[in-house]
Motif scaffolding. Structure first.
Motif, PDB file in Angstrom:
ATOM      1  N   GLY A 763       0.734  -1.121  -0.011  1.00 50.07           N
ATOM      2  CA  GLY A 763      -0.101  -0.128   0.058  1.00 50.07           C
ATOM      3  C   GLY A 763       0.858   1.307   0.072  1.00 50.07           C
ATOM      4  O   GLY A 763       0.356   2.106   0.452  1.00 50.07           O
ATOM      5  N   CYS A 764       2.082   1.278  -0.761  1.00 45.76           N
ATOM      6  CA  CYS A 764       2.709   2.596  -0.671  1.00 45.76           C
ATOM      7  C   CYS A 764       2.282   3.618  -1.701  1.00 45.76           C
ATOM      8  O   CYS A 764       2.077   2.959  -2.656  1.00 45.76           O
ATOM      9  CB  CYS A 764       4.208   2.362  -1.081  1.00 45.76           C
ATOM     10  N   SER A 765       2.195   4.630  -1.226  1.00 42.08           N
ATOM     11  CA  SER A 765       1.788   5.823  -2.241  1.00 42.08           C
ATOM     12  C   SER A 765       2.840   6.092  -3.063  1.00 42.08           C
ATOM     13  O   SER A 765       4.223   5.661  -2.905  1.00 42.08           O
ATOM     14  CB  SER A 765       1.437   6.977  -1.276  1.00 42.08           C
ATOM     15  N   VAL A 766       2.403   6.760  -4.204  1.00 43.58           N
ATOM     16  CA  VAL A 766       3.394   7.389  -5.299  1.00 43.58           C
ATOM     17  C   VAL A 766       4.465   7.997  -4.752  1.00 43.58           C
ATOM     18  O   VAL A 766       5.738   7.763  -5.011  1.00 43.58           O
ATOM     19  CB  VAL A 766       2.533   7.916  -6.408  1.00 43.58           C
ATOM     20  N   ASP A 767       4.031   8.940  -3.858  1.00 48.53           N
ATOM     21  CA  ASP A 767       5.104   9.901  -3.230  1.00 48.53           C
ATOM     22  C   ASP A 767       6.067   9.005  -2.313  1.00 48.53           C
ATOM     23  O   ASP A 767       7.309   9.424  -2.366  1.00 48.53           O
ATOM     24  CB  ASP A 767       4.290  11.013  -2.624  1.00 48.53           C
TER      25      ASP A 767
END
Length: 827
Positions: A763-767
């Motif tokens: 679930g890592c965000s793009v940022d």
């Protein structure tokens, strides 16, 4: 094929044993079957998912010079847009509907103007300047807001909280003036050196100085607000909490009421400034209480009783039937003025009155900015308060009437209201919520309604100000005190903050205590500091916990917080409820190790065991049903025992899949031989529930090694810790990641790798991925270990096995131990 999300496996929708009750909470309008979540797909790594679905960056943008030309091109439409954004009155006039809006704007403007009259007189007194300064402040800021403002319901002018803060600065500077001009009062009193406040205020030079101080404050407040507007710094107020503003305004109300007590009692005491001024003020009040004026006390009681009676029993009770609220304050001003004039209360009973009020609009003058360095910080504080209070009121009205407020343009408007009006003998101006609520209830259509309020105020100054000369000061003080009712009731919010969040209560408590007992400026500074400190403290109390699955529903929730939660054996899922940055990076690591397994501790145990007799991991049971790993086999082989037969599955082939071969992990559980008691979805019927790693170790208890004094290392402890072969970190709640946080993730993976435990991120965000890429985290964590969701990570992790330990477990080398610390670079 593995399920990567929750589903209600093998569950009858007509099940009566508890399932039906849970289904009652699902959204209405659909049948239970329609609302069932059932997702069946192959698990995705983040890289594989991006290759399939990530949109390519738009490369068809025109060149920079072409876009720059479009920005600077001049067309009539762009010119109108630019000018109308800076001068909203242009747009208001251009699209004004005279037929529909004129009557409403005229009536609302006149009504607000009527409310301005008593407040202008009273708040001029509250600001510790001339009464006429309050009248001027109820004219020019209104006109300027009509030109630059965007909200038709914001009523600029005098405001109680801003007036008392300004008064504290004015009085502080007045003491400086007194100390610098002792001969002024000596000559005025014919040789007497003991002067009361009333005697000082009878000296024109003294009052002119206080007037210039208030004008200078307004000037620099306007400059600060304009700079904030052009730089778009409206977000600054976001760092001040609701509890801070509630405490500050309530504390200011105490100072406002205290400052009016001498006028209410008809006594004269010195004005004090600095720390504990409220204590000194009450001491002086009690010392002079015997000099109280009976006429002032009677006037106070009658005025306050009449105001509360009319507001509570008439305006509040019949607010739905009244077209406009009855202007109680104006009625009090008129009646008190008539009673004072006809009864000659000043001559007969020595009742203090307003006195001479000029009946002209003075020409603009330059404020005297001498000594502004002594109170520039106060100007900044007042600017922040004006913006915070006014924009909050504007947004309340905007939400009610469904329109947008431009924060940056509002900052410019407030800046112009204070900057320009400073040249016309005005003190700092802001919104007054009661006036704005009247404008909102009357449904004012445009900012042009302020023009009619300003015209009424000009008429009052030019033609009627002389009529207010007999007005008793006790009546004006009564109006001020009666207006504080809401702020005093607001003190009860402390119970709400205590129930909701103790940190909010701490901010409220320290702010109101310091404002009341120290001073307004000290209290504001202390409140801001406490607010910022609590922000830092909150990072230190960031919470992390393990996740588990509900056995029947498959929902992933906090482990052990909910009943019927289990963990996939060998897999620990951890969630951190905060951003990950330098302030809490170590907290994140410590919490992760506490909730799962500590690789440093496990490595220490393994090294001790190695020194004692060597690590013999010929056959290590994983406590998986029928699943074992032997040291003779390769790490890529898992033996699944079913009915006495061994089936080997090469999991390394799965892990080595590249995006070009297959974008997703394609491990099909239909091909695995399962025990007869396996019910699907990771559940074994008739099997005892697996105990978590942490709880198992804690049950063993702490034993001291008699040889070293450290914790005793036993094969059982190592066996329990070695059960876990995958740590999954749920990053879905991490919105911000800095260099320290990224480095910690990389070093955590390296530490677990030493004890043959894999780390997956989900679930890592793009940022977050961008930061990890720039911080070279993927040199330590393979991109194949990043998964789209927690479900994907679990689906892959539970098919893999414990990796056997190498013959010799290596310690951390110098580079790993340093963790890129700056300290190693110091010579």
């Amino acid at each position: 094929m593995l399920r990567s999300s929750s589903s209600a496996d093998n569950m009858s929708m007509e099940d009566k044993s508890g399932v039906k009750d849970r289904r009652k909470s699902s959204p209405g309008g659909t049948t239970p079957v329609d609302s069932t979540i059932f997702i069946k797909r192959q698990p995705y790594t983040q890289a594989a998912f991006d290759e399939i679905y990530l949109k390519e960056k738009n490369t068809d943008k025109p060149p920079i010079y072409q876009r720059a030309l479009e920005k600077v091109s001049c067309t009539p439409k762009k010119v109108f847009k630019i000018f109308s954004s800076f001068l909203p009155i242009i747009k208001a006039i251009r699209y004004y509907n005279l037929k529909e809006n004129a009557v409403t704007d005229i009536l609302s403007g006149i009504t607000i103007g009527i409310l301005h009259i008593p407040q202008a007189l009273a708040f001029g007194l509250l600001t510790s300047v001339k009464v006429e300064n309050g009248l001027y402040t109820s004219v020019w800021p209104i006109i300027l807001y009509v030109i630059f403002g965007t909200s038709p319901h914001v009523s600029m002018g005098t405001s109680a909280v801003i007036c008392i803060v300004t008064a504290s600065v004015v009085d502080k500077q007045a003491e400086v003036f007194k100390a610098a001009n002792p001969t002024l009062i000596y000559s005025s009193l014919n040789g007497s050196s003991n002067a009361t406040l009333l005697e000082w205020e009878s000296i024109p030079a003294f009052m002119d100085y206080k007037e210039h101080v208030s004008m200078t404050i307004s000037l620099f407040v306007g400059v600060i607000l304009l700079i904030m507007g052009f730089l778009r710094l409206g977000f600054i107020t976001a760092y001040l909490s609701e509890s801070f503003f509630a405490a500050f305004t309530s504390g200011a109300a105490v100072h406002i009421a205290t400052s009016q007590i001498p006028a209410l009692l008809g006594i004269s005491i010195p004005r004090y400034g600095g720390a504990f001024k409220i204590v000194k003020t009450y001491k002086a009040i009690f010392e002079n209480i015997t000099d109280a004026n009976v006429a002032a006390i009677v006037t106070t009681i009658i005025c306050i009783a009449f105001i509360f009676l009319m507001k509570e029993c008439v305006n509040e009770r019949f607010k739905d039937k009244l077209f406009i609220p009855i202007p109680v304050e104006l009625i009090v001003v008129i009646i008190a003025t008539l009673a004072s004039y006809l009864g000659k209360l000043n001559e007969e009973f020595d009742l203090a009155i307003v006195g001479n009020i000029p009946s002209t609009i003075p020409p603009p003058i330059l404020p005297d900015t001498t000594g502004v360095a002594d109170y520039f910080v106060d100007c900044f504080v007042i600017a922040i308060l004006i913006f915070a209070n006014t924009i909050a009121m504007a947004k309340v009205c905007a939400k009610k009437h469904n329109y947008e407020v431009d924060d940056s343009q509002e900052l410019v408007a407030y800046g112009m209201c204070n900057f320009v009006s400073a040249f016309f003998r005005c003190f700092p101006s802001a919104v007054a919520p009661p006036r704005s609520m009247v404008a909102s209830n009357m449904n004012a259509k445009s900012t042009l309604n302020g023009a009619f309020a300003a015209l009424l105020m000009i008429l009052v100054i030019m033609a009627m100000s002389v009529l207010f000369e007999p007005l008793p000061k006790a009546a004006l003080s009564s109006i001020i005190v009666a207006a504080l009712k809401g702020l005093f009731i607001q003190m009860g919010d402390c119970r709400k903050y205590w129930r909701i969040n103790r940190i909010d209560f701490v901010i409220w408590f320290f702010t109101i205590v310091s404002v009341v007992f120290l001073d307004i400026d000290f209290g504001l500074g202390i409140g801001v500091i406490v607010s910022l400190i609590t922000v830092v403290f909150q990072t230190q109390f960031a919470r992390g916990y393990r996740l588990g699955r509900i056995t029947k529903d498959g929902a992933i929730v906090e482990y052990k917080r909910y009943s019927e939660t289990i963990e996939d054996t060998g897999v620990k899922v951890f969630r951190f409820q905060a951003n990950l940055f330098f302030a809490n990076a170590e907290i994140f690591r410590n919490t992760l190790y506490k909730c799962t397994i500590n690789p440093r501790k496990l490595l220490k145990f393994l090294k001790k065991q190695e020194r004692k007799g060597g690590l013999k991991e010929k056959k290590v049971s994983t406590d998986l049903t029928g699943v074992t790993v032997t040291g003779d086999r390769k790490a890529s082989q898992v033996s699944i025992n079913s009915n006495g037969k061994d089936t080997f599955i090469n999991t390394a082939s799965t892990a080595n899949l590249t995006k070009s071969d297959n974008p997703v992990f394609s491990i099909s559980d239909e091909n695995l031989s399962r025990p007869p008691n396996y019910s699907g979805n990771g559940n074994y019927q008739g099997m005892p529930r697996q105990m978590s790693t942490a709880s198992s170790i804690s049950q063993l208890g702490y034993e001291e090694d008699p040889e070293t004094g450290d914790e005793l290392v036993t094969p059982e402890k190592i066996r329990i810790m070695r059960k876990t072969h995958h740590i999954i970190i749920d990053c879905s709640n991490i919105n911000y990641l800095d260099a320290s946080g990224a480095n910690v993730l990389g070093h955590i993976s390296s530490e677990y790798n030493h004890v043959q435990v894999k780390v997956f991120l989900a679930g890592c965000s793009v940022d977050m991925i961008k930061t990890m890429t720039q911080a070279s985290v993927f040199d330590r964590i393979p991109k194949e270990n990043l998964f789209l969701t927690v479900y994907d990570a679990i689906a892959v992790a539970k098919t893999q096995s414990i990796r056997p330990l190498p013959p010799v477990v290596e310690d951390f080398d110098d580079e790993e131990a340093a963790e890129d610390s700056y300290i190693t670079n110091i010579q």
